[in-house]
Structures are given as C-alpha cells and as structure tokens.
Design a protein around this motif. Structure first.
Motif, PDB file in Angstrom:
ATOM      1  N   ARG A   3      -9.370   2.748  -0.127  1.00 16.07           N
ATOM      2  CA  ARG A   3      -8.965   1.593  -0.889  1.00 16.07           C
ATOM      3  C   ARG A   3      -9.223   1.916  -2.473  1.00 16.07           C
ATOM      4  O   ARG A   3      -8.424   1.401  -3.471  1.00 16.07           O
ATOM      5  N   ARG A   4     -10.411   2.628  -2.777  1.00 13.63           N
ATOM      6  CA  ARG A   4     -10.414   2.636  -4.239  1.00 13.63           C
ATOM      7  C   ARG A   4      -9.398   3.598  -4.724  1.00 13.63           C
ATOM      8  O   ARG A   4      -9.126   3.582  -5.811  1.00 13.63           O
ATOM      9  N   GLU A   6      -6.486   3.813  -3.381  1.00 17.15           N
ATOM     10  CA  GLU A   6      -5.183   3.086  -3.938  1.00 17.15           C
ATOM     11  C   GLU A   6      -5.237   2.406  -5.079  1.00 17.15           C
ATOM     12  O   GLU A   6      -4.097   2.258  -5.846  1.00 17.15           O
ATOM     13  N   SER A   7      -6.405   1.654  -5.266  1.00 16.11           N
ATOM     14  CA  SER A   7      -6.462   0.958  -6.667  1.00 16.11           C
ATOM     15  C   SER A   7      -6.266   1.851  -7.748  1.00 16.11           C
ATOM     16  O   SER A   7      -5.527   1.544  -8.728  1.00 16.11           O
ATOM     17  N   TRP A  10      -2.436   2.707  -8.387  1.00 17.68           N
ATOM     18  CA  TRP A  10      -1.677   1.741  -8.978  1.00 17.68           C
ATOM     19  C   TRP A  10      -2.114   1.646 -10.613  1.00 17.68           C
ATOM     20  O   TRP A  10      -1.024   1.567 -11.448  1.00 17.68           O
ATOM     21  N   THR A  11      -3.236   1.825 -10.898  1.00 17.60           N
ATOM     22  CA  THR A  11      -3.683   1.667 -12.388  1.00 17.60           C
ATOM     23  C   THR A  11      -3.216   2.791 -12.857  1.00 17.60           C
ATOM     24  O   THR A  11      -2.852   2.686 -14.310  1.00 17.60           O
TER      25      THR A  11
ATOM     26  N   SER B 805      -6.001  -3.701  -3.157  1.00 18.72           N
ATOM     27  CA  SER B 805      -7.379  -3.879  -2.793  1.00 18.72           C
ATOM     28  C   SER B 805      -8.415  -4.446  -4.023  1.00 18.72           C
ATOM     29  O   SER B 805      -8.109  -3.911  -5.119  1.00 18.72           O
ATOM     30  N   PHE B 813     -14.450  -2.458  -1.179  1.00 20.79           N
ATOM     31  CA  PHE B 813     -13.239  -2.637  -1.587  1.00 20.79           C
ATOM     32  C   PHE B 813     -12.529  -3.672  -0.391  1.00 20.79           C
ATOM     33  O   PHE B 813     -12.725  -3.264   0.708  1.00 20.79           O
TER      34      PHE B 813
END
Lengths: 265, 886
Positions: A3-4, A6-7, A10-11, B805, B813
């Motif tokens: 999830r990190r 994925e974050s 995007w950024t 997330s 997360f």
C-alpha cells in the motif's frame, strides 16, 4: 508495504508529491528471561533492637550471618507494557510503546535465557514499564486471576535452606504479587530507558532472587518457629518475611530490563 | 400573435385558452404532407383553423390546433447577456399526431447561440396534438421564442452593466393577447404563432459569476442527477477531491475529506444550506460539527464547493474551503416517490412545487427507515423542508424552514485483528452490551429569511436572519472496556459506552451592501461590497459513561454550558481592468467571545481530598482577521488564469480556553494557482486545473479514546486538482476529477504526559488523509418513444469513486476504496420508475479507519498498543423507486 508503494506510485507519477510515513512503525519484540546463579548467599544478621530482647529458643542466638541456599525460584512474568511516559500506570500510559501479553516462567536460579514471549514495539523511547508476575486483575474482573502458566498459580515459588550456627531450617514461600485494585498492575511503574528503532527488537528481563532473599530477617524467621526442632518453615502471607519478598519483587529489587535493536532477528 | 409567458403555468393556461378561442393557426397535414413551407410563404402556413377557408369542403371538420402541455423555458445564453439584446427566434415546428415534436427548423435566425437554445427548449415541449374532430392529426406550427433579459440586473459588474442595456421590461413589453386590441386590428396581420419568453436563470448566472478561483466549483442539478446518492452528503462526492463517509450511522454527521483535509464532521469546512450555516461551534463531538442528514437530495438545486479560503464572505471553519447547498426544485407539481430496497429500506418522499412559481419555492418531506446493512445499524428519520421565494425585480426574498429528526443504532468500530481472526464479522458489532447499546438521536429545527434589494446600477442590499435549534445525543464506544470512573475509582470495567449530549440554540444575522458600479476610466470599473455576519450559540453539553444496557451513569466527564458569539465584518472589492484582468478580494475580521461554565472543571480524581467546590467558569475573547484576494486573467474568452491567496481561521473548542485567554484560533494560509478552460456556448467542455498550498497553524485529529478532536500542531497541504465536465450533447453529462494531496506535520506532535517525547520526522505524513481521490460521473437522459399519449424518456447514470491508500498512524496504511454506483429510470407522463445500485461490485471496504488501543474481551489480557480499527462501509445495496408527478 504494497500500500505504501501504491501511494508512492500515484504521487511520484505526478511528480508533485513525495512519499512518506506517519512515523512510528511497528516491529516484532522478543522478550527473554534469565535468572542469576546465586550459589550460597550470606544474609547478615540484623542488628538487634535496643534494648535487645532476651534470646531464647527457638531463636538462634549465635553471632554470625545466615548462609542461605536457594533450591528453587520459579518466577512468572507477564504481561509487560513499556510506556513513553516518565511514570507508567493506566492513566499515564493509555497506550504502550511496547508490550508482551504472554506469561512465561523463568528459573530465576538459571542464568541461561529462556523465551518469555513475543510482542510488538513502536518506534520511540520508553521511559517506564508496568507488569504483572503472572497474576492479573483486569478491569472487568472482580478478583485477581492467575495465569495457568504461573507456577502453582503464584508469582514466585521459592524454596531454600537457611543455616546459622547449629540452626538450620528449610523455608518455603509462595508469593503473589498482585495489583491493589482492578485495572492496576503488580508493578505499577518501573523506570526504564529503552529506544526502539527496529526492525528487530529484543528485551531481556533478568531476575535476581538473591536480592529478594537478602532482605529477609532470618533471625525473625527462626524466632517465629513453633519450636527449635521445626525445620520446615512456610512464610505466611501475613509474615514479615513474606512481605519482604513482596516488596522486593514489587518495588525495591525489580528485575532489570535491557535490550537492543538489531537489523536481523 | 405572440404570447408572452410571464410564468410558465399562467402562460400555459393562457396559451391553451388563446389556442382554443383565437384564430391561432396550424396546418393540418393529414395524410398528405404538404411539406415544410418556405419561410417566406407564411400565408401558406396560416391555414385558417377557425373558419372554413374559401373553397374548402364545408364538410371538413374544423381543425383544432395543438395545445402546449409542457413548455420548459429556454435558457438565455449566458455568453450573450452582455449584449443586452432580446431577440426573437422563430421556429417551424412539426407536431406529430401523438403530440411529440417531430421536427424543428429555424425560420428566423437570431444567431447560433439563440437558435440552439430555442431549438433545445422546444424539443422538450409536449403538446396535445391537433385534432380534427375526434382524430389526432399532425400539424405544423410556428413558434416565436422571445428571449428577454432578466428583470433585474446581473448582480456582478460586467460589461453589460456599463452599456446602456439595463433591462426595462416596460419598454420592451408587448401587449398581451388578452389585452384589448386596438379597434380595427386585423388579426391576420399578427403573427399567429405561439411564443415563449426565455428568462435567464438569474441564480445560475450569479453562481457562475461568484466563482472566484479555478477551485471554485459549481455542480449543477444535471451533474448531481447523473449518479445516485443515498443522501445529500453523498452528493458532495461529485465535487473534485471530496470523499464522504458515514461511519457512525444515519443520525451522526458525515465524515468529509477535502483537498488533503480530514475535516471530520465539518471542522475544516464551512457548510451552509438554504443560506443557513450548519456548522456548530464548540460541538462536543467535534468542532464545527455539521450534520447534512436533514437535507433532502431532491431539493438540492446546485452545490457550490469553494476550495480554499479566498472569499471575504467565508467565515469560521472555512479552512479547507466552504460548501453551499442551494435549495430548489426544478421538477414542479405534486411529487411522490416511494422507495423499497435492500436491508428493509423504505423511503417515502412527498413534495409540492407549484408550477409557475420559482424553483426555490417548494415544500418537501421524507420518511425513511432501514434495518441497516449489518448488526446494530437500523435507523429511522423524518424531514420537512419548505421554502417560499417571493418578490420581483427590486425586492426578492426567501423564507426557509426545516424540521428533522433521526435515530439510528451504531455498530461502532471493530479491531481489524479481530475481524481477520474471525472473532467478529466484518458487518457485525461486538456481542457485548456496551457495544450493542450504541445509538444516536439527532434533531434540528431551523427558520431563516433573506431579503434582497437590487438597484438599477447593480447596487444591492441584503439582509438575513436565521434561528436554529439542534440536539444530538450520541452513545458510542470506541475502546471497549478501558475506562475507570473518576468520581468513584472503585467503579471499573463497566464498559466504555460514552454518551455525548450537545444541545444548542443558535441564531444569526447578516447584512451587506454593494455600492453601485463605478467606472473611473474606460478601462477600469468595479464596485465594493461591505457586510457583516453575526451568530450567537447557547450550548449545553454533557459527557458521561453509561453502564449498558440499563444506561446507568457511572462517570461524568463533561458538564458545561457555553455561550459563543461570532461577529464578522468584511469588505470585498470587485474590479475589472481592460476586459482581461479582474481583481476580487478584500479583508475579513471576526471577533469571537466565549463564556464557559465548566461545572466539572478543576476536578482532580481521587489524588487530593476535597478542598474546593468543583467547577471552573471562564471567559475569553479574540480577534482574527486576514486578507483574501484573487487575480483573474482572461487572455482569450475561453481561458482564465487565477492566482489566489487567503487567510482564514477556525475557532477553538470553547472548553479548551483558559480564563482571559486571547482566543487561540487555528489560522490557515492558503494559495492557489489555476486555469479554467471553457469550450462551447453551452459549456460543452470545461477543464479546470489548479495547484494549492495550505498551511494550518494548529490542526486537530479525532481521538477515539475521548471521542473528540485533539490538537496535533501545525500542518501543511500541497496538492493539485484536475476537474473536467462535459455536456457534448444535451442528453449526455459527464464529469471527472483527480485530486492529489500531501498533508504533513510541520512540527513534533504536542507532548503530553502520556507521550512526552513523541517521535517526529520532518515531512511526516498526517494520518487519514488520502493522497489521491478520483471521481467520475457519466449520465445520459433522452426521450425514447412516444406511446400511450405520452413521451417515454429514460435516464442512466454511473458514478465511480476511488480513494487511494490512506496513511494511518504507526506506519500502517488503509486499504484503498473503490466504489461503483449506478442508476436507471424510465419516465412516462406522470409516472416514473427507477432503480439504484450502490457498491455494485459488493466491495468489502472500511468507510473509515483509525489506529488506537482498545480492549473488547472481558477475560483476556488486553493489548495497549494502538492497532487498526475500522468502520464497515455498506455492501451492495439495491433500491427501487416508484414516482408520481401530478
């Protein structure tokens, strides 16, 4: 971790915002317990009061110190909570920074470490700790409930022999270090300095039963026997000797907590 | 003859009457289609329907011309308003035997914009078909669509304000057909056609002109109707960067996230509906608490989401921005909608919106109940909203009233480790009384009035007043069994059922005056507006621990009475230079005063013997102010560039104030840089892109242990927004947005006794804020087929939301959230049937997540480590609605 990532994707994709954390990660914590090889302890004779009472059997009236040999010292330990606050306690430590919820039993006469249990730790500094010795009084319970793993349901099972001059007797103490009320702990607050940085954390709890025993007034114990021929003495819960052990475990002779962060388990 | 429709209903009646009584003419096509006549051959069209024409078969029955049944007014093209013209577009319309418009062509053009607006409008008209005897026949009619400027001035200064185009209906007024004609008039010389007036939607024009920055978004009714929405709060998802959840049930306010802000229940968003502010200062459950549950989606005409604080009109809580629900009903008549669906959901909606009255005149009510999608989620609610718009050219006003009540069970939160281990189901509640006894009751009653006086030179005076009474009794349990009574420490382990009561009487007023437009030079013109707002809140609060299920109070935490007063003043300039540059902005200052009677203040549990009477009363007052400005550069007509800066504030929780403290506001500084691109006379395509940077001096996050907001220190948001809306054809509406946000903590968290050295790394992310929010809405609405004397029309729509997330405390997360909703409906005459599907993929997701310590077992050793907790979002939900419009 995904999830990190994925974050970050995007950024980074928009090349506008970097990645980051909210701080304080969670790491596994391994807690071990070990005892201290005490051998034969020398427990000094207490200075008699002034004026000294007349010494008569079953007291041991000779001079010299008591030689104490511990034969059994099984101590239960857990649960354990480490706190960021200077003093621990439910109100000052609503959230712990590290903890172990298991209860383990340690032969406090054996210096070889044994696994007490596994827990978790957050990044940060712990300055205090609170724990039980295998007997907990939850907020939702009306009395203390011993953990099944506690030896005989007790915090400490202590057996030994005390000798001074011609006087020798075996002593036994089954000590329960209990919280004073529901929701509190057997040891309400103990100072600790421990920085948790991960990724692997370990904590070693070292018990010194000799220190617990060194505070016992064996002269008083000898005098408290029914007769000089009594060679098996059991410390009653209301006795001074029992109280001495209780205070030592609860306050004055706390086990030491040391540990380290490591890059590998 | 040309018929002027002053009000649609009156016009309809008049048109019908005239069509019946006059010699309005139409051509009966019958079986022999004479074809579309030449535009010049008007006389060929004007077949006399009232008298048999010379040579006509005397046995032929007289032709009864078609009658208008529904005639929605055309929209005056906003881009042409500056010209100040009132043209008439003449259309030649083929009306079928079924009353449906078969063909339209422009006979007398007045330009592409007016032609298109007239054609689009008339295509939506329905007729009672022409008749010859008992037989319906097709016919051709000429329709003159006359566009009139609004009867009042456009409120913001623009070019038209400085061109002598002030609308004087009297000058342009033509005699109504009902008025006595001059003697000797020959009707054959008149234009025997139907006519209609096109009135510009003044409110819509104003809304567009009020948009100050690229991040100032107006979501109109067409966009709101694309995707289904369970409530008015969900409508906010159509605005870019907004995520809305309702984790605490139907009687507790929504959780709203916008542009990198977790606004919780409204602490960072100034929200109003019908001109009445909804935020409640110093609310016990959350500063700025704003429950949108009372707003019926059917009465929301538009949403204005102003992201950022660049408008001097924005007051308290406008930290991330402000949201305004404009109320009105486009559908008119007596409307009933009955809904059944999943989880025993039933809803009955009833509204009356008099035809011919303004859209802001309506009365609506709704009752809803549901068993809920999981344990302890049943709810019931009832709402009544009524508005009356009155006035005319110079004076306008709106009266508003609302009554609302809702009661719902709460499932609370679950530990994720318990869910993963199977100890509790995802949609369940902990099977203990302190969890199953969670509930909430919310009520609201409010009354408001606004009056507006408009002058001939765009000056405007406004005054408004409102009164509201709100009540919330919330029983929630986030932590299980961790609390100990402070009053009697021997009382422990009775469960952490936390009851919060907030009872408030609020009243407010506002007044503003905008000067007449001033033009010192040919290249410069502008105006200034000054105004003031005030509100007074009288609040009773209490927080107790209850032992369920008998609800015995075993601890008291809060018992207070608050009085808060906020007086705000602002000045707002609006100046244009050389037609390409526009500068808007000014200053705003607020004075806030507090009186706090904290009856449990200074309570020290057990460690000291009683030596004083518990209670702590205090007062505080503070002043906060700041500038707000936007520069808009329009190099070409379709492109606008914006640069904005503004300073706003959020008032503190009153009970955190000390005696005589200069009120410590949370101050916000915000900057925006954006561009807006508009394509097409009817906004066929709108593209908005903006970047923003916002700094907050003191932020607050929700602490589940206390069920309140707690300060965390200064924070910064950096982000960007892309928003696209498209209406390529009149039947298709689409919009999409992407919002990026990075929210960071600028300083170490505030030390506490429990955490005197909180870890901190520069650039540390603020928890709960999603880095990316996506939203797409696509909808189509179209007439399908004429049948049974009425038009069958259909509508479909899809809405998609994605939340990336979110960072949680302690390195966790949250899972991303992706939700797909859809709806479809068929409408035939007065009957409508629709279906809605929410979360079509039946995704199991957390509406919200927290990280804290809890203990739900009464026998196991509790963990004191913070861990993830979740509140379940709704699974797939299906609703079917039967509607009747009379």
């Amino acid at each position: 971790m995904s999830r990190r990532i994925e974050s970050c994707v995007w950024t980074v994709a928009f090349a506008l915002i970097g990645c980051g954390q909210t701080g304080q990660e969670v790491y596994p914590l391994r807690v071990e317990g070990a005892g201290t090889a005490t051998g034969t302890l020398i427990v000094p004779t207490r200075a008699p009061p002034d004026p000294a009472p007349v010494c008569a059997p079953p007291c041991e009236c000779g001079s010299g110190d008591w030689e104490v040999t511990l034969e059994q010292a099984d101590v239960a330990f857990g649960p354990l909570y480490l706190c960021a606050s200077v003093r621990a306690g439910p109100e000052l430590c609503p959230e712990s920074i590290a903890e172990m919820l298991d209860v383990g039993v340690v032969d406090a006469l054996d210096p070889a470490p044994v696994l007490l249990g596994a827990g978790q730790a957050l990044t940060g500094r712990a300055q205090s700790a609170m724990w039980d010795y295998g007997r907990s009084w939850l907020l939702t319970q009306t009395e203390v409930v011993p953990d099944p793993r506690a030896p005989g349901g007790h915090s400490l099972v202590l057996r030994g022999t005390a000798t001074k001059g011609p006087t020798s007797f075996r002593f036994a103490a089954d000590v329960d270090v209990d919280a004073s009320e529901a929701g509190l702990y057997g040891v309400q607050s103990a100072p600790v300095t421990r920085d948790f940085a991960g990724p692997y954390e370990s904590l070693s709890v070292r018990f010194d039963p000799g220190a617990w025993v060194s505070g016992i007034d064996f002269d008083a114990v000898a005098c408290g026997r029914a007769s000089a021929s009594e060679v098996d003495v059991s410390f009653a819960r209301t006795s001074i000797a029992y109280n001495s052990l209780y205070i030592a475990m609860n306050n004055s002779r706390l086990p030491t907590l040391v540990g380290q962060s490591s890059a590998a388990p | 003859m040309l018929i002027r429709f002053c009000r649609p209903s009156a016009a309809l009646a008049l048109g019908m009457l005239l069509a019946a009584a006059s010699d309005a003419r139409a051509q009966d096509l019958g079986a022999n289609d004479a074809g579309v006549p030449d535009a010049g051959a008007a006389s060929d069209i004007h077949a006399d329907a009232g008298r048999p024409s010379a040579g006509a078969d005397a046995g032929l029955l007289a032709l009864e011309p078609p009658r208008i049944v529904e005639s929605p007014s055309p929209d005056y093209p906003p881009e042409r308003m500056a010209e100040g013209t009132e043209p008439t577009v003449v259309l030649h319309v083929l009306v079928g035997a079924d009353g449906r418009v078969r063909d339209v062509h422009v006979e007398q053009s007045m330009g592409v914009d007016f032609d298109a607006a007239a054609v689009v409008a008339v295509q939506r008209w329905t007729f009672a078909p022409a008749r010859r005897g008992e037989q319906s026949v097709a016919s051709r009619v000429r329709i003159a669509v006359h566009f009139t400027l609004p009867e009042v001035e456009v409120t913001q200064p623009d070019e038209s304000a400085f061109v002598e185009q002030s609308a004087e209906p009297a000058r342009r007024r033509r005699p109504l057909p009902s008025e006595p004609a001059n003697a000797g008039d020959d009707h054959t010389d008149h234009d025997h056609t139907f006519g209609a007036n096109a009135h510009a939607d003044l409110a819509a024009t104003e809304r567009r002109d009020q948009q100050r920055t690229a991040s100032d978004i107006v979501v109109d009714r067409d966009q709101l109707e694309v995707a289904p929405h369970l409530d008015a709060g969900e409508m906010l998802r159509t605005a870019p960067g907004v995520y809305v959840a309702r984790p605490e049930g139907d009687a507790v306010a929504q959780q709203i996230m916008l542009r990198g802000f977790d606004a919780e229940h409204g602490q960072d968003l100034a929200i109003s509906a019908g001109g009445i502010p909804i935020n409640q200062p110093s609310h016990l459950h959350g500063q700025g608490y704003a429950d949108l549950g009372f707003i019926l989606p059917e009465v929301v005409r538009s949403l204005r989401v102003t992201e950022g604080v660049y408008d001097p009109h924005q007051g308290d809580f406008a930290v991330a921005g402000s949201i305004d629900f404009e109320l009105g009903m486009r559908d008119r008549g007596l409307i009933s909608r009955t809904t059944y669906g999943s989880f025993g959901t039933f809803r009955q909606f009833l509204a009356f919106a008099p035809r011919g009255a303004r859209e802001d005149t309506f009365g609506a009510m709704a009752f809803r109940r549901t068993n809920g999608f999981g344990a302890n989620r049943a709810s019931e609610s009832g709402t009544m909203i009524a508005q009356y718009g009155f006035g005319g050219a110079k004076w306008r006003g709106v009266l508003h009233t609302t009554l609302f009540a809702a009661r719902a069970g709460l499932a609370g939160v679950l530990r994720r480790d318990d869910v993963d281990a199977g100890r509790v189901g995802f949609y369940d509640v902990y099977p203990v009384a302190p969890a199953t006894s969670q509930s909430a009751l919310s009520t609201r009653a409010q009354l408001g009035v606004t009056l507006e006086n408009r002058g001939e030179r765009s000056e405007r005076f406004r005054i408004g007043a409102w009164l509201a009474r709100t009540h919330l009794r919330l029983r929630s349990n986030f932590t299980g069994y961790r609390e100990r009574s402070r009053i009697n420490p021997d009382w422990v382990g009775r469960g952490d059922l936390n009851e919060q009561l907030n009872d408030a009487t609020s009243m407010g007023a506002s007044a503003s005056y905008r000067l007449p437009a001033f033009q010192p030079a040919s290249w410069a013109r502008g105006t200034i507006e000054a105004g003031a707002t005030a509100r007074l809140d009288l609040i009773d609060q209490a927080q107790n621990l209850l032992q369920a299920p008998q609800n015995e109070t075993w601890d008291q935490r809060v018992d207070a009475t608050l009085q808060t007063l906020d007086i705000g003043m602002f000045a707002d300039l609006d100046w244009r230079f050389a037609k390409v540059l526009r500068i808007r902005g000014g200053v705003r200052a607020d004075v806030l005063a507090y009186d706090i009677d904290d009856r449990l203040g200074n309570f020290i549990p057990r460690v000291r013997p009683d030596s004083y009477v518990v209670g702590y009363r205090r007062t505080a007052l503070g002043l906060v102010g700041g500038p707000r400005a936007t520069v808009e550069y329009t190099p070409v007509r379709s492109v606008s560039l914006f640069v904005s800066y503004g300073e706003g504030f959020r008032s503190p929780q009153a009970r955190t104030l000390d005696e005589g403290e200069t009120t410590p506001f949370a101050k916000v500084r915000s900057g925006d840089l954006g561009v807006r691109y508009r394509l097409g006379s009817r906004d066929q395509l709108n593209i908005t892109a903006a970047g923003y940077l916002t700094s907050l001096s003191t932020d607050a996050v929700f602490e589940p242990e206390s069920a309140r907001l707690e300060p965390v220190g200064p924070t910064t948001r950096l982000g960007a927004v892309l928003y696209v809306t498209s209406k390529p054809w009149s039947w298709l509406t689409a919009s999409g947005s992407a919002t990026l946000a990075r929210a960071t903590l600028d300083a170490p968290p505030i030390p506490t006794n429990a955490n005197p050295n909180p870890p901190y790394e520069p650039g540390q992310l603020l928890p709960y804020v999603p880095p990316l929010v996506l939203r797409f809405d696509v909808g189509a609405k179209r007439n399908l087929v004429r049948t049974g004397g009425g038009m069958l029309s259909g509508r479909v729509g899809v809405g998609f939301s994605y939340l990336s997330s979110r960072p949680l405390p302690y390195g966790n997360f949250a899972d991303p959230v992706a939700l797909l909703d859809a709806s479809a409906s068929l409408k035939w005459r007065w009957l409508e049937f629709g279906v809605e599907g929410y979360n079509l993929t039946n995704t199991q997701y957390a509406a919200t997540e927290y990280s804290f310590a809890s203990a739900w077992s009464t026998t196991e050793i509790p963990s004191r480590l913070p861990t993830r907790h979740l509140s379940a979002g709704a699974p797939f939900t299906f609703l079917a609605t039967l509607g009747v419009t009379l």
